[in-house]
Scaffold this active site. Structure first.
Site, PDB file in Angstrom:
ATOM      1  N   GLY A  15       3.968 -12.363  16.488  1.00 35.53           N
ATOM      2  CA  GLY A  15       3.872 -12.269  17.897  1.00 35.53           C
ATOM      3  C   GLY A  15       4.489 -11.278  18.466  1.00 35.53           C
ATOM      4  N   HIS A  20      -3.455  -3.999  15.165  1.00 38.34           N
ATOM      5  CA  HIS A  20      -3.831  -5.140  14.408  1.00 38.34           C
ATOM      6  C   HIS A  20      -3.627  -6.281  15.157  1.00 38.34           C
ATOM      7  CE1 HIS A  20       0.617  -5.671  13.601  1.00 38.34           C
ATOM      8  NE2 HIS A  20       0.145  -6.878  13.707  1.00 38.34           N
ATOM      9  N   GLY A  72      -5.714  15.918   1.215  1.00 38.23           N
ATOM     10  CA  GLY A  72      -6.694  15.763   0.152  1.00 38.23           C
ATOM     11  C   GLY A  72      -6.089  15.814  -1.170  1.00 38.23           C
ATOM     12  N   VAL A  73      -4.745  15.159  -1.346  1.00 39.17           N
ATOM     13  CA  VAL A  73      -4.069  15.178  -2.706  1.00 39.17           C
ATOM     14  C   VAL A  73      -3.565  13.841  -2.895  1.00 39.17           C
ATOM     15  CG1 VAL A  73      -3.999  17.806  -2.855  1.00 39.17           C
ATOM     16  CG2 VAL A  73      -2.043  16.422  -1.653  1.00 39.17           C
ATOM     17  N   SER A  82       4.853  -8.225  17.199  1.00 39.65           N
ATOM     18  CA  SER A  82       4.030  -7.026  17.105  1.00 39.65           C
ATOM     19  C   SER A  82       3.462  -6.378  18.257  1.00 39.65           C
ATOM     20  CB  SER A  82       2.730  -7.149  15.882  1.00 39.65           C
ATOM     21  OG  SER A  82       3.430  -7.554  14.566  1.00 39.65           O
ATOM     22  N   ASP A 113      -1.388   2.057  13.362  1.00 36.49           N
ATOM     23  CA  ASP A 113      -1.458   0.678  14.151  1.00 36.49           C
ATOM     24  C   ASP A 113      -1.051   0.780  15.149  1.00 36.49           C
ATOM     25  OD1 ASP A 113      -1.532  -2.043  13.821  1.00 36.49           O
ATOM     26  OD2 ASP A 113       0.391  -2.310  13.105  1.00 36.49           O
TER      27      ASP A 113
END
Length: 356
Positions: free
Chosen positions: A208, A103, A261-262, A210, A133
């Site tokens: 800042g 990000h 996928g659940v 991050s 991220d």
């Protein structure tokens, strides 16, 4: 329990609804990334290096950690075609490769990197993974003093002292201290999924910070700062996830996350009573993605209690297993309680789909 199947849109929407925390920063205002708007940080632009070298004779353990690591911590600055700028932090991972947050770089392919003695270098974004991220930037001709920071090779210990190093609000080379307050947390990813195995810390974190390192008093990276949620509450992407994702970003520019996928929920005493379970343990399958990896193997109402030889006692444990121990296309044996009987089913894992 309703239908055994849910649509892809319904499944992904359900995942997004449980994400309540917010990423720290992202204040560029145009979706370009970055943590702090440079429009409010004029004191940083055009100034000389803000990092301070501490005297060798200083006795504080925090001073020692600062002195040993600050040369490897950078400020990352992004600019957009609209003339907006934003920034975050990062650190040297290996060679000229720097780790930061996805990000922070947003959708940019080129960034500017400022090292601790004030040198600026151009940087190329070689890979991003919004689901964790994490992002990798390759800096051109890094200074010799900017050496890689070592990454811990053992799980974080609650109560250990740590420091967050970065550039909150553009204040370069800032250090805050705290404890590892919790482990195996789930935090929001930029794409709406959740990041498992996160480290909770009481070290103050601001926009800042991050992308900067959370290091222990030995100067080893315990995690990559990702978000802050209030006083004495911040989170970092775990070293274990960093070591799994970052090498793939360097090599391939992307990372494929295992996908079951659940949609699931941790079995609580209330859920156990409602489902007629003998004990509150495992995760309840609430829905199965139609045509997904588990379609035909798992059913709504199943309670997953283990995968292979790994015990699964919570949603967080399942997410951590998929993130840290599993890979797409791998076939795993899933232990479930179904209609009161314990059985094992096989599931071939898929790759996490992009959220739309």
């Amino acid at each position: 329990m309703g239908s055994d199947h849910v649509t892809r849109r319904g499944y992904l929407g359900g995942v997004g609804s449980v994400v309540a925390a917010a990423l720290a920063g992202c204040t560029t205002g145009d979706g370009a990334g970055g943590d702090a708007s440079a429009d409010t940080l004029d004191q940083e632009s055009g100034s000389e290096a803000q990092f301070t070298r501490q005297p060798e004779e200083a006795e504080s353990p925090y001073t020692r950690v600062y002195r040993e690591t600050i040369g490897s911590v950078v400020l990352i600055r992004i600019s957009t075609d609209r003339g907006r700028t934003g920034q975050g932090s990062g650190f040297v991972y290996r060679d000229n490769y720097l780790v930061t947050n996805a990000h922070v770089v947003g959708g940019q392919t080129e960034v500017q990197v400022r090292f601790s003695d004030g040198e600026w270098r151009s940087g190329t974004v070689v890979g991003t993974d919004p689901s964790s991220d994490l992002a990798v930037v390759e800096a051109a001709d890094s200074p010799d003093y900017a050496t890689p920071l070592p990454i811990v090779d053992s799980p974080p210990t609650i109560g250990n002292e740590v420091v967050a190093i970065g550039s909150p609000y553009g204040l370069e080379g800032s250090v805050t201290s705290g404890l590892i307050s919790g482990v195996n947390r789930s935090i929001p990813a930029p794409n709406g999924y959740t990041i498992p195995d996160a480290v909770q810390t009481s070290a103050p974190v601001n926009p800042g910070n991050s992308g900067g390192p959370l290091v222990n008093l030995d100067g080893r990276v315990e995690g990559v700062i990702s978000s802050g949620g209030g006083d004495n509450l911040a989170f970092a992407i775990s070293a274990a996830l960093v070591e799994r994702v970052v090498p793939a970003l360097i090599e391939d520019g992307e990372y494929r996350h295992a996908f079951l996928g659940v949609s699931v929920a941790t079995v609580t005493p209330e859920v156990a009573d409602r489902e007629g379970l003998d004990e509150a343990r495992g995760v309840l399958v609430r829905g199965v993605l139609e045509n997904g990896p588990s379609d035909g193997s798992l059913r709504a109402g199943d309670v997953i209690t283990g995968i292979g030889d790994r015990e699964i006692d919570s949603r967080e444990a399942l997410s951590s297993f998929l993130a840290l121990e599993a890979s797409p296309d791998e076939t795993v044996e899933v232990s479930v309680v179904r209609s009161g009987d314990t059985q094992t089913v096989e599931v071939t894992l898929g790759a996490q789909p992009e959220r739309r």
